[in-house]
Design a protein around this motif. Structure first.
Motif, PDB file in Angstrom:
ATOM      1  N   ASP A   1       1.190  -6.277   2.901  1.00 10.93           N
ATOM      2  CA  ASP A   1       2.519  -6.479   2.055  1.00 10.93           C
ATOM      3  C   ASP A   1       2.512  -5.221   1.250  1.00 10.93           C
ATOM      4  OD1 ASP A   1       0.308  -7.623   0.811  1.00 10.93           O
ATOM      5  OD2 ASP A   1       1.811  -8.507  -0.814  1.00 10.93           O
ATOM      6  N   ARG A   2       1.396  -4.805   0.634  1.00 19.91           N
ATOM      7  CA  ARG A   2       1.574  -3.613  -0.130  1.00 19.91           C
ATOM      8  C   ARG A   2       1.680  -2.315   0.553  1.00 19.91           C
ATOM      9  NH1 ARG A   2      -2.376  -4.669  -5.405  1.00 19.91           N
ATOM     10  NH2 ARG A   2      -1.553  -6.798  -6.343  1.00 19.91           N
ATOM     11  N   ASP A   3       0.897  -2.355   1.812  1.00 19.55           N
ATOM     12  CA  ASP A   3       1.159  -1.197   2.522  1.00 19.55           C
ATOM     13  C   ASP A   3       2.361  -0.795   3.042  1.00 19.55           C
ATOM     14  OD1 ASP A   3       0.571   0.856   4.145  1.00 19.55           O
ATOM     15  OD2 ASP A   3      -0.276  -0.333   5.664  1.00 19.55           O
ATOM     16  N   ILE A   4       2.979  -2.257   3.205  1.00 25.24           N
ATOM     17  CA  ILE A   4       4.411  -2.024   3.897  1.00 25.24           C
ATOM     18  C   ILE A   4       5.748  -1.955   2.582  1.00 25.24           C
ATOM     19  CG2 ILE A   4       6.355  -3.414   4.911  1.00 25.24           C
ATOM     20  CD1 ILE A   4       4.108  -5.081   6.414  1.00 25.24           C
ATOM     21  N   GLY A   5       5.080  -2.202   1.524  1.00 29.65           N
ATOM     22  CA  GLY A   5       5.881  -2.234   0.270  1.00 29.65           C
ATOM     23  C   GLY A   5       6.067  -0.636  -0.017  1.00 29.65           C
ATOM     24  N   ALA A   6       4.805   0.213   0.138  1.00 30.53           N
ATOM     25  CA  ALA A   6       4.713   1.360  -0.329  1.00 30.53           C
ATOM     26  C   ALA A   6       5.742   2.254   0.671  1.00 30.53           C
ATOM     27  CB  ALA A   6       3.317   1.833  -0.251  1.00 30.53           C
ATOM     28  N   LEU A  58      -3.208   9.221   1.818  1.00 28.30           N
ATOM     29  CA  LEU A  58      -3.061   7.632   1.771  1.00 28.30           C
ATOM     30  C   LEU A  58      -4.029   6.847   2.706  1.00 28.30           C
ATOM     31  CD1 LEU A  58      -0.856   6.251   3.972  1.00 28.30           C
ATOM     32  CD2 LEU A  58       0.630   7.845   2.767  1.00 28.30           C
ATOM     33  N   GLN A  59      -4.404   7.388   3.903  1.00 30.10           N
ATOM     34  CA  GLN A  59      -4.977   6.827   4.940  1.00 30.10           C
ATOM     35  C   GLN A  59      -6.285   5.919   4.132  1.00 30.10           C
ATOM     36  OE1 GLN A  59      -3.743   6.232   7.910  1.00 30.10           O
ATOM     37  NE2 GLN A  59      -2.089   7.729   6.919  1.00 30.10           N
ATOM     38  N   PRO A  60      -7.232   6.349   3.276  1.00 33.51           N
ATOM     39  CA  PRO A  60      -8.244   5.439   2.874  1.00 33.51           C
ATOM     40  C   PRO A  60      -7.871   4.263   2.184  1.00 33.51           C
ATOM     41  CG  PRO A  60      -8.661   7.857   2.502  1.00 33.51           C
ATOM     42  CD  PRO A  60      -7.382   7.689   3.172  1.00 33.51           C
ATOM     43  N   ALA A  61      -6.681   4.582   1.364  1.00 39.04           N
ATOM     44  CA  ALA A  61      -6.131   3.564   0.699  1.00 39.04           C
ATOM     45  C   ALA A  61      -5.294   2.369   1.380  1.00 39.04           C
ATOM     46  CB  ALA A  61      -5.051   3.976  -0.397  1.00 39.04           C
ATOM     47  N   GLN A 100       5.162   7.212  -1.251  1.00 39.76           N
ATOM     48  CA  GLN A 100       4.427   6.489  -0.452  1.00 39.76           C
ATOM     49  C   GLN A 100       2.904   6.462  -0.657  1.00 39.76           C
ATOM     50  OE1 GLN A 100       4.878   6.562   3.863  1.00 39.76           O
ATOM     51  NE2 GLN A 100       3.130   5.115   4.191  1.00 39.76           N
ATOM     52  N   ALA A 101       2.223   7.571  -0.974  1.00 34.37           N
ATOM     53  CA  ALA A 101       1.047   7.913  -0.812  1.00 34.37           C
ATOM     54  C   ALA A 101       0.592   7.571  -2.329  1.00 34.37           C
ATOM     55  CB  ALA A 101       0.509   9.456  -0.771  1.00 34.37           C
ATOM     56  N   ALA A 102       1.477   7.823  -3.483  1.00 35.09           N
ATOM     57  CA  ALA A 102       1.096   7.417  -4.555  1.00 35.09           C
ATOM     58  C   ALA A 102       0.972   6.010  -4.837  1.00 35.09           C
ATOM     59  CB  ALA A 102       2.117   7.958  -5.561  1.00 35.09           C
ATOM     60  N   LEU A 103       2.100   5.259  -4.210  1.00 37.73           N
ATOM     61  CA  LEU A 103       2.074   3.593  -4.478  1.00 37.73           C
ATOM     62  C   LEU A 103       0.683   3.138  -3.618  1.00 37.73           C
ATOM     63  CD1 LEU A 103       5.657   2.894  -4.301  1.00 37.73           C
ATOM     64  CD2 LEU A 103       4.422   2.785  -6.385  1.00 37.73           C
ATOM     65  N   THR A 104       0.460   3.697  -2.590  1.00 35.86           N
ATOM     66  CA  THR A 104      -0.431   3.047  -1.625  1.00 35.86           C
ATOM     67  C   THR A 104      -1.849   3.222  -2.461  1.00 35.86           C
ATOM     68  OG1 THR A 104       0.677   3.630   0.218  1.00 35.86           O
ATOM     69  CG2 THR A 104      -1.569   3.151   0.526  1.00 35.86           C
ATOM     70  N   ILE A 105      -2.139   4.459  -2.726  1.00 33.42           N
ATOM     71  CA  ILE A 105      -3.301   4.950  -3.552  1.00 33.42           C
ATOM     72  C   ILE A 105      -3.434   3.924  -4.807  1.00 33.42           C
ATOM     73  CG2 ILE A 105      -4.744   6.350  -4.828  1.00 33.42           C
ATOM     74  CD1 ILE A 105      -3.504   8.557  -2.795  1.00 33.42           C
ATOM     75  N   ARG A 106      -2.449   3.813  -5.501  1.00 32.16           N
ATOM     76  CA  ARG A 106      -2.449   3.023  -6.856  1.00 32.16           C
ATOM     77  C   ARG A 106      -2.588   1.601  -6.739  1.00 32.16           C
ATOM     78  NH1 ARG A 106      -3.041   0.209 -10.282  1.00 32.16           N
ATOM     79  NH2 ARG A 106      -1.952  -0.078 -12.460  1.00 32.16           N
ATOM     80  N   TRP A 107      -2.173   0.941  -5.598  1.00 33.71           N
ATOM     81  CA  TRP A 107      -2.126  -0.482  -5.400  1.00 33.71           C
ATOM     82  C   TRP A 107      -3.669  -0.750  -4.712  1.00 33.71           C
ATOM     83  CZ3 TRP A 107       3.302  -1.128  -3.129  1.00 33.71           C
ATOM     84  CH2 TRP A 107       4.395  -0.948  -4.042  1.00 33.71           C
ATOM     85  N   ALA A 108      -4.079   0.251  -3.851  1.00 34.38           N
ATOM     86  CA  ALA A 108      -5.636  -0.048  -3.358  1.00 34.38           C
ATOM     87  C   ALA A 108      -6.540   0.195  -4.521  1.00 34.38           C
ATOM     88  CB  ALA A 108      -5.828   0.676  -2.353  1.00 34.38           C
ATOM     89  N   GLY A 109      -6.422   0.779  -5.385  1.00 37.17           N
ATOM     90  CA  GLY A 109      -7.468   1.107  -6.377  1.00 37.17           C
ATOM     91  C   GLY A 109      -8.376   0.051  -6.699  1.00 37.17           C
ATOM     92  N   PRO A 110      -7.789  -1.314  -7.242  1.00 33.71           N
ATOM     93  CA  PRO A 110      -8.586  -2.220  -7.758  1.00 33.71           C
ATOM     94  C   PRO A 110      -9.399  -2.979  -6.512  1.00 33.71           C
ATOM     95  CG  PRO A 110      -6.332  -2.286  -8.779  1.00 33.71           C
ATOM     96  CD  PRO A 110      -6.630  -1.161  -7.715  1.00 33.71           C
ATOM     97  N   LEU A 111      -8.841  -2.661  -5.354  1.00 38.93           N
ATOM     98  CA  LEU A 111      -9.348  -3.650  -4.000  1.00 38.93           C
ATOM     99  C   LEU A 111     -10.312  -2.722  -3.540  1.00 38.93           C
ATOM    100  CD1 LEU A 111      -6.011  -4.744  -2.840  1.00 38.93           C
ATOM    101  CD2 LEU A 111      -7.458  -6.032  -4.333  1.00 38.93           C
ATOM    102  N   GLY A 112     -10.666  -1.641  -3.972  1.00 40.22           N
ATOM    103  CA  GLY A 112     -11.653  -0.622  -3.233  1.00 40.22           C
ATOM    104  C   GLY A 112     -13.092  -1.238  -3.559  1.00 40.22           C
TER     105      GLY A 112
END
Length: 368
Positions: A42-47, A28-31, A83-95
């Motif tokens: 906020d999404r990082d904390i939410g995950a 999850l670190q890259p995300a 946590q890893a699944a949500l972080t990667i999912r939410w970060a995908g469109p922002l990468g």
């Protein structure tokens, strides 16, 4: 395999479950970095909260059912996986676009010195208790650990504060040097503004604070006072060290950390046999001031080309030291009341010295 061969099968299974959590954290670190650069903390904390929300009920059920150790560790791993699944999912469109993404090999090559430096920092922090146990006795280890227990949370808070500035500083460097310098000035001042009241309070109330753990720990009050000085110095180190990474000087950071580790080992071998835990704290302070605060600040400024105004920071630190020494010399010295008074007075002086910087921060927070 060694654990299984030695008949520790349950511990081996628990280690396997724990390794899943470690892999999830690594994944999850890259995300997480993507979310921070996009200012979506906020999404990082939410995950992370979602992972905790899953982990706690599972851990409660496993505890109530008296489940074996592997299931207890698996509860922690399940939370990290979510946590890893949500972080990667939410970060995908922002990468970044695929054409601008750095390859895994290139990223590993750049991050290797930083990873080595991180391991050296862990060894640096573990060195004092280890040598105290080998060169003195477990009582000295207990007193040293008790004193550092009250400064460690403050260091975590300062690190979190500077972590919030890191994405902003990274985006401003090169693109807007003036804004970069102003933001770093604010980060440095706020780190000291947080550390100074804590230093004053801990320094004045050290005797009362250590007695809270029991009469046997009263002897650790001088240790706590010295570690409060370390806290004040490390606030500057923590605020300045991100600049070295932003400038891409990870190799220099690793060599500086290695030098600090060697100096720390030498200081401990020299001081601990003579002064015990107090010698360990003196060694910490000496190395932090020289190879920490001074060296890191000089390297950070030379690497980025930024020139900071150190007068507000020095003013806050001097005020905190003066307040701590004056109140410590009164009958309130060594009491919780005196510590609270010292902290509050330092906050007031800090606000008086830095009201312009705080006003500037509020203006920057307003939407355009």
């Amino acid at each position: 395999l060694l654990l299984i061969a030695s008949g520790q099968g349950a511990i081996a299974l628990a280690a396997c479950a724990g390794s899943v959590a470690i892999l999830a954290i690594a994944a999850l670190q890259p995300a997480r970095v993507t979310l921070r650069f996009a200012l979506r903390m906020d999404r990082d904390i939410g995950a992370e909260l979602a992972g905790v929300a899953l982990m706690l009920p599972l851990l409660l059920l496993a505890s109530l059912a008296r489940a074996p150790l592997p299931l207890l560790i698996a509860s922690l791993a399940a939370g990290r996986l979510l946590q890893a699944a949500l972080t990667i999912r939410w970060a995908g469109p922002l990468g970044p676009p695929a054409s601008r993404r750095i390859t895994a090999f290139s990223l590993a090559r750049r991050a290797a010195p930083l990873g080595v430096a991180g391991l050296l920092v862990l060894l640096y922090d573990a060195l004092a208790p280890l040598l105290l146990a080998r060169l003195t006795d477990w009582r000295a280890v207990a007193l040293f650990a008790a004193a550092t227990r009250f400064t460690s949370p403050a260091l975590v808070a300062i690190q979190a504060l500077n972590g919030a500035f890191f994405p902003i500083l990274s985006g401003q460097w090169r693109r807007d040097p003036a804004a970069f310098a102003a933001t770093q000035q604010d980060a440095l001042f706020l780190a000291m503004a947080l550390a100074a009241p804590l230093f004053a309070g801990l320094h004045v109330a050290a005797d009362a604070i250590m007695r809270l753990l029991g009469p046997d720990f009263a002897a650790a009050a001088p240790l706590l006072r010295l570690m409060a000085w370390v806290l004040l110095a490390r606030a500057v180190t923590t605020a300045m060290s991100p600049l070295i990474l932003i400038a891409g000087r990870q190799g220099r950071a690793m060599r500086l950390t290695l030098a600090a580790l060697g100096a720390q080992l030498s200081a401990l071998l020299l001081l601990v046999p003579r002064f015990g835990g107090l010698g360990a704290a003196i060694g910490y302070l000496a190395i932090e001031l020289t190879l920490g605060t001074v060296a890191v600040s000089a390297l950070a400024q030379s690497s980025t080309g930024v020139r900071l105004d150190w007068r507000p920071v020095a003013g806050v630190a001097a005020a905190a030291i003066l307040i701590a020494l004056l109140i410590g010399a009164t009958p309130l010295g060594g009491t919780l009341t005196g510590g609270a008074l010292a902290g509050l007075l330092t906050v007031a002086v800090t606000f008086a010295l830095g009201h312009r910087r705080l006003a500037a921060l509020r203006l920057q927070e307003r939407p355009a």
